[in-house]
Enzyme design. Structure first.
Site, PDB file in Angstrom:
ATOM      1  N   HIS A 103       0.754  -1.183  -0.115  1.00  0.00           N
ATOM      2  CA  HIS A 103      -0.017  -0.038  -0.072  1.00  0.00           C
ATOM      3  C   HIS A 103       0.854   1.307  -0.206  1.00  0.00           C
ATOM      4  O   HIS A 103       1.818   1.271   0.433  1.00  0.00           O
ATOM      5  CB  HIS A 103      -0.907   0.165   1.325  1.00  0.00           C
ATOM      6  CG  HIS A 103      -1.713  -1.004   1.495  1.00  0.00           C
ATOM      7  ND1 HIS A 103      -1.217  -2.023   2.387  1.00  0.00           N
ATOM      8  CD2 HIS A 103      -2.899  -1.007   1.322  1.00  0.00           C
ATOM      9  CE1 HIS A 103      -2.432  -2.830   2.368  1.00  0.00           C
ATOM     10  NE2 HIS A 103      -3.386  -2.307   1.986  1.00  0.00           N
ATOM     11  N   ASP A 106       2.250   2.012   3.408  1.00  0.00           N
ATOM     12  CA  ASP A 106       3.347   1.069   4.167  1.00  0.00           C
ATOM     13  C   ASP A 106       4.708   1.288   3.685  1.00  0.00           C
ATOM     14  O   ASP A 106       5.425   1.231   4.738  1.00  0.00           O
ATOM     15  CB  ASP A 106       3.203  -0.641   3.469  1.00  0.00           C
ATOM     16  CG  ASP A 106       1.544  -1.055   3.372  1.00  0.00           C
ATOM     17  OD1 ASP A 106       0.990  -0.479   4.155  1.00  0.00           O
ATOM     18  OD2 ASP A 106       1.425  -1.764   2.427  1.00  0.00           O
TER      19      ASP A 106
HETATM   20  C1  XLS Z   1      -7.443  -6.743   4.431  1.00  0.00           C
HETATM   21  C2  XLS Z   1      -6.977  -6.748   3.010  1.00  0.00           C
HETATM   22  C3  XLS Z   1      -5.825  -5.836   2.664  1.00  0.00           C
HETATM   23  C4  XLS Z   1      -5.728  -5.973   1.109  1.00  0.00           C
HETATM   24  C5  XLS Z   1      -4.948  -4.839   0.716  1.00  0.00           C
HETATM   25  O1  XLS Z   1      -8.208  -7.386   4.818  1.00  0.00           O
HETATM   26  O2  XLS Z   1      -6.844  -8.332   3.039  1.00  0.00           O
HETATM   27  O3  XLS Z   1      -4.627  -6.174   3.456  1.00  0.00           O
HETATM   28  O4  XLS Z   1      -5.241  -7.158   0.732  1.00  0.00           O
HETATM   29  O5  XLS Z   1      -5.441  -3.484   0.782  1.00  0.00           O
END
Ligand code: XLS
Ligand code: NI
Ligand code: NI
Length: 439
Positions: A103, A106
Site C-alpha cells: 500500500h 506502508d
Molecule cells: C485486508 C486486506 C488488505 C488488502 C490490501 O483485510 O486483505 O490487506 O489485501 O489492501
C-alpha cells in the site's frame, strides 16, 4: 545487499529436502522444477506483502505491538522508511520470492498534506525502483491505503463527504502512477471502509454509484498513463465495516456487470475473507474462475475459533491443494500471483519467524501444486465429474445443454417416460478417501 539483521540466515534459502526438520530450507518449493510444463516459480508467482511483514507490529485490540525489529526505529520518518526498503529487499531476496506488494502508506510515511505524502512516496519509490533493478524482485501489485487515516471514517469513494471522495481519487491516481513507474503487474482495490455501519444514515444506491464512477475514472486514468496492469477487486464481507460492499466474489461480479466494468476488473481472492463470508476458499476461486475473473490470490488462512481476519500463513496442504486445483484448471494466475497477505502471530516476534512463516507458506503451496498435478495426471476428478453429468451428453440432456428444447417438449418427454432415471450416489466419502491417497 545483505544487511546485518538476518545473521544466521543463508543468503538464499535453498531447496534441500534432506535438511533437518524445521531448518531454514525449502522441502517442497524447488523454483526451477517443472510441473506440467511450467516451473514452480511461474506457477506460484509468490509475493511478500509489505504491510504485514515489514509494518506489522503485532498489536491486537487488546494490546500493543510485540515484534522485535531492530532495523526499525519505530518512527514514521522518511529515513526509517528508506532503511526499511534495504531490509525488506534483503529479506525477499534471501527468500527467493519473485514479487512483493504494498500500500502507498506502508512504504512511505503520510505527510501533513497530500503534496507532502506524494513527495515522500516519490522518494521511497525511487529507492524501491533501484532495489528492484538490483535484485530482480518485481512488483506484483500496488494499492492505496484508504482506510487508516481518520478522514476515511465513512469510507473513501463511498464516503458521504465529497471532499473525501476527491482526496481518495487523488491518492489512487498517485498510487496507480507509482505502481506503473515500478512496473507493477496489477493494481488492487480492497474497499477498506467501503461499506456501512448503519443503513438508516446510508444512501446505499448513491454510495454504490459513487464507487462505480470512481472505478471508471481510475480506469480512464490508467489508460491515459499507459498502465497495462490488471485491476483487481478484493472481496471481503465485513471488518472494518459491518457490511462491506465487495462482500464476496458474487457481489463483486454483480457490481462489475451492473456498472460496465467487465474486462476491466478481475478479482483477488483471499482465503480468510472467503471464510468470513461463509464460503470456502475453493468456492470463491471456482466461482470467479468459471467467469474468467480469477486474477490473483491473497494466500493466508483464518482461525476458525477466532472470528476475525487473523491472516495466518497457510500451512494446510488440503487447502493449498484445493487452491492449486482451481488455479491449474484455469492455466495459472499470471499476471496475478500468490501473495502472502499473512502475518506472524503476536507471540512469534523474532525476525527469524518471518522466514519460517514464508518458507512454510511457500512449501505448503508447492506441495499443493505437486498433489494437484498428480490428481490431474490421473484425471481423478475429471472422470468423476464427467461421468456424473453424462446424462447431458446425449438425448434429452444434450438438447437441454444446447438450448434446443422447451417446457412443452420436456413435459411430453417425462410424461411418456413416467419417472426420471434413478439417481446415483455422489460417492463423497469415497472421493474424500481418494483425496487422502494423494496427500
Ligand atoms: C485486508 C486486506 C488488505 C488488502 C490490501 O483485510 O486483505 O490487506 O489485501 O489492501
Ligand atoms: Ni488481502
Ligand atoms: Ni485480509
Amino acid at each position: 545487499m545483505a544487511t546485518s539483521y538476518f545473521s544466521g540466515v543463508p543468503n538464499r534459502i535453498s531447496y534441500d529436502p534432506k535438511a533437518k526438520k524445521g531448518a531454514l530450507a525449502f522441502k517442497q518449493y524447488n523454483a526451477d522444477e517443472v510441473v506440467e510444463g511450467r516451473s514452480m516459480r511461474d506457477w506460484l508467482r509468490f509475493s511478500v506483502c509489505y504491510w504485514h511483514t515489514f509494518r506489522g507490529t503485532g498489536s491486537d485490540p487488546f494490546g500493543p505491538g510485540t515484534m522485535v525489529r531492530p532495523w526499525d526505529d519505530g518512527s514514521d520518518s522518511v529515513g526509517n522508511a528508506l532503511k526499511r526498503v534495504d531490509v525488506a529487499f534483503d529479506f525477499i531476496d534471501r527468500l527467493g520470492a519473485p514479487y512483493y506488494c504494498f500500500h502507498d502508506r506502508d512504504v512511505a510515511p503520510e505527510g501533513a498534506t497530500l503534496a507532502e505524502s506524494n513527495k515522500n512516496f516519490d522518494t521511497i519509490a525511487a529507492k524501491l525502483k533501484e532495489a528492484q533493478a538490483r535484485t530482480g524482485i518485481k512488483l506484483l501489485w500496488g494499492t492505496a491505503n484508504l482506510f487508516s487515516n481518520p478522514r476515511f471514517m465513512h469510507g473513501a469513494s463511498t464516503s458521504c463527504n465529497a471532499d473525501v471522495f476527491a482526496y481518495s481519487a487523488a491518492q489512487v491516481k498517485k498510487a496507480i502512477e507509482v505502481t506503473n513507474e515500478l512496473g507493477g503487474e496489477n493494481y488492487v482495490f480492497w474497499g477498506g471502509r467501503e461499506g456501512y455501519m448503519n443503513l438508516f444514515n446510508t444512501d446505499m444506491k448513491r454510495e454504490l454509484d459513487h464507487l462505480a464512477k470512481f472505478m471508471h475514472m481510475a480506469h480512464e486514468h490508467a489508460k491515459n498513463i499507459g498502465f497495462k496492469g490488471q485491476f483487481l477487486f478484493e472481496p471481503k464481507p465485513k471488518e472494518p465495516t459491518k457490511h462491506q460492499y465487495d462482500y464476496d466474489a458474487a457481489a463483486c461480479l454483480n457490481f462489475v456487470r451492473a456498472n460496465g466494468l467487465e474486462g476491466i476488473v478481475k478479482l483477488n481472492i483471499e482465503t480468510n475473507h472467503a471464510t468470513l463470508a461463509g464460503h470456502t476458499m475453493m468456492h470463491e476461486l471456482e466461482y470467479s474462475s468459471i467467469q474468467g475473473a480469477l486474477g490473483s490470490i491473497d494466500a493466508n488462512t483464518g482461525d476458525l475459533l477466532l472470528g476475525w481476519d487473523t491472516d495466518q500463513f497457510p500451512t494446510d496442504i488440503y487447502l493449498t491443494t484445493q487452491c492449486m486445483l482451481v488455479i491449474m484448471k484455469q492455466g495459472g494466475l499470471a499476471p496475478g500471483g500468490v501473495n502472502f497477505d499473512a502475518k506472524v502471530r503476536r507471540e512469534s516476534f523474532d525476525p527469524i519467524d518471518l522466514f519460517h512463516a514464508h518458507i512454510g507458506g511457500m512449501d505448503a503451496f508447492a506441495r499443493g501444486l505437486k498433489i494437484a498435478a498428480a490428481m490431474r495426471k490421473d484425471r481423478v476428478f475429471e472422470e468423476i465429474v464427467s461421468n456424473r453429468y453424462r446424462s447431458y451428453d446425449s438425448g434429452i440432456g444434450q438438447k437441454i445443454d444446447q438450448g434446443k428444447t422447451n417446457f412443452a417438449e420436456l413435459e411430453a418427454y417425462i410424461l411418456a417416460k413416467g419417472n426420471p432415471d434413478p439417481n446415483e450416489s455422489g460417492r463423497q466419502e469415497q472421493i474424500e478417501n481418494i483425496i487422502n491417497e494423494y496427500l
